[in-house]
Write a protein that holds these residues in place. Structure first.
Motif, mmCIF file in Angstrom:
data_model
loop_
_atom_site.group_PDB
_atom_site.id
_atom_site.type_symbol
_atom_site.label_atom_id
_atom_site.label_comp_id
_atom_site.label_asym_id
_atom_site.label_seq_id
_atom_site.Cartn_x
_atom_site.Cartn_y
_atom_site.Cartn_z
ATOM 1 N N GLU A 1 1.089 4.130 -2.896
ATOM 2 C CA GLU A 1 0.621 5.485 -2.592
ATOM 3 C C GLU A 1 1.729 6.523 -2.636
ATOM 4 O O GLU A 1 1.502 7.669 -3.028
ATOM 5 C CB GLU A 1 -0.062 5.503 -1.214
ATOM 6 N N THR A 2 2.926 6.145 -2.220
ATOM 7 C CA THR A 2 4.011 7.132 -2.129
ATOM 8 C C THR A 2 4.851 7.187 -3.395
ATOM 9 O O THR A 2 5.499 8.198 -3.666
ATOM 10 C CB THR A 2 4.937 6.834 -0.939
ATOM 11 N N ARG B 1 0.842 -1.206 0.000
ATOM 12 C CA ARG B 1 0.000 0.000 0.000
ATOM 13 C C ARG B 1 0.872 1.249 0.000
ATOM 14 O O ARG B 1 0.624 2.192 -0.767
ATOM 15 C CB ARG B 1 -0.920 -0.004 1.222
ATOM 16 N N GLN B 2 1.876 1.270 0.854
ATOM 17 C CA GLN B 2 2.764 2.431 0.916
ATOM 18 C C GLN B 2 3.505 2.629 -0.403
ATOM 19 O O GLN B 2 3.661 3.756 -0.877
ATOM 20 C CB GLN B 2 3.778 2.253 2.054
#
Length: 201
Positions: free
Chosen positions: A62-63, A58-59
């Motif tokens: 998203e990043t 997820r990170q």
């Protein structure tokens, strides 16, 4: 009476049992965040938590971080379950009053405790604070080692995973602490991010 070390070992083992069962299959690291109440070395505590493969994915999405190591191992990207942990143990009267009392008693017996009104010079306070911090580092490393050797991690997660230690007072120390706390084969990937000049094995 139990020692502070015994209390911490028992509390750490209990905390592993509190990890959510639905997450155990994808937990890739147990996290030890070393900190102090109000950043005071007299009040050291340990926040025990974990991170998961789902959170890393997820990170990363998203990043858009270009370096996978950062997303996986840099605590700046960690969720609350890994950075804040799921339980705080140590000299934190609010979260662990028993640990706080034991730590204070032992620090007093060692001649390391001091109150603000004791009138110690800054150098003496610094020296005592450094001694307390060093002892707590050693204790946290030993706790992680025991979770490996006593089977606590395997019992809770079904397999060995590394324990990653983060000292919020000295972020660079995380490599030395983590290296000392784990079997070498578990931290190869983590240590690949060590600054140039630090051993990576």
């Amino acid at each position: 009476m139990r020692t502070f070390r015994q209390h911490m070992a028992e509390a750490a083992a209990r905390t592993l049992a509190e990890f959510p069962q639905e997450s155990t299959a994808e937990i890739y690291a147990v996290t030890f965040r070393i900190d102090g109440v109000d950043q005071d070395p007299r009040f050291p505590y340990l926040a025990i938590g974990y991170n998961t493969e789902t959170e890393v994915a997820r990170q990363f999405a998203e990043t858009g971080v270009s370096e996978p190591w950062e997303t996986r191992w840099n605590y700046a990207y960690f969720p609350p379950s890994a950075l804040e942990g799921i339980r705080v143990i140590g000299h934190d009267p609010a979260h662990d009053p028993v640990g706080a009392d034991l730590h204070r008693r032992e620090a007093m017996a060692q001649g390391l405790w001091y109150e603000d009104e004791d009138g110690l010079c800054e150098q003496e306070e610094d020296e005592r604070g450094e001694a307390l911090a060093e002892q707590f580092h050693e204790l946290c490393v030993d706790l992680a080692r025991r979770l490996h050797t006593d089977g606590g991690i395997v019992g809770a997660l079904g397999r060995p995973v590394p324990v990653i230690l983060y000292d919020m007072f000295d972020p660079d120390e995380m490599f030395a602490l983590t290296r000392a706390a784990n079997p070498p084969e578990l931290v190869t990937e983590f240590l690949s991010g060590a600054p140039q000049g630090q051993p990576q094995h």
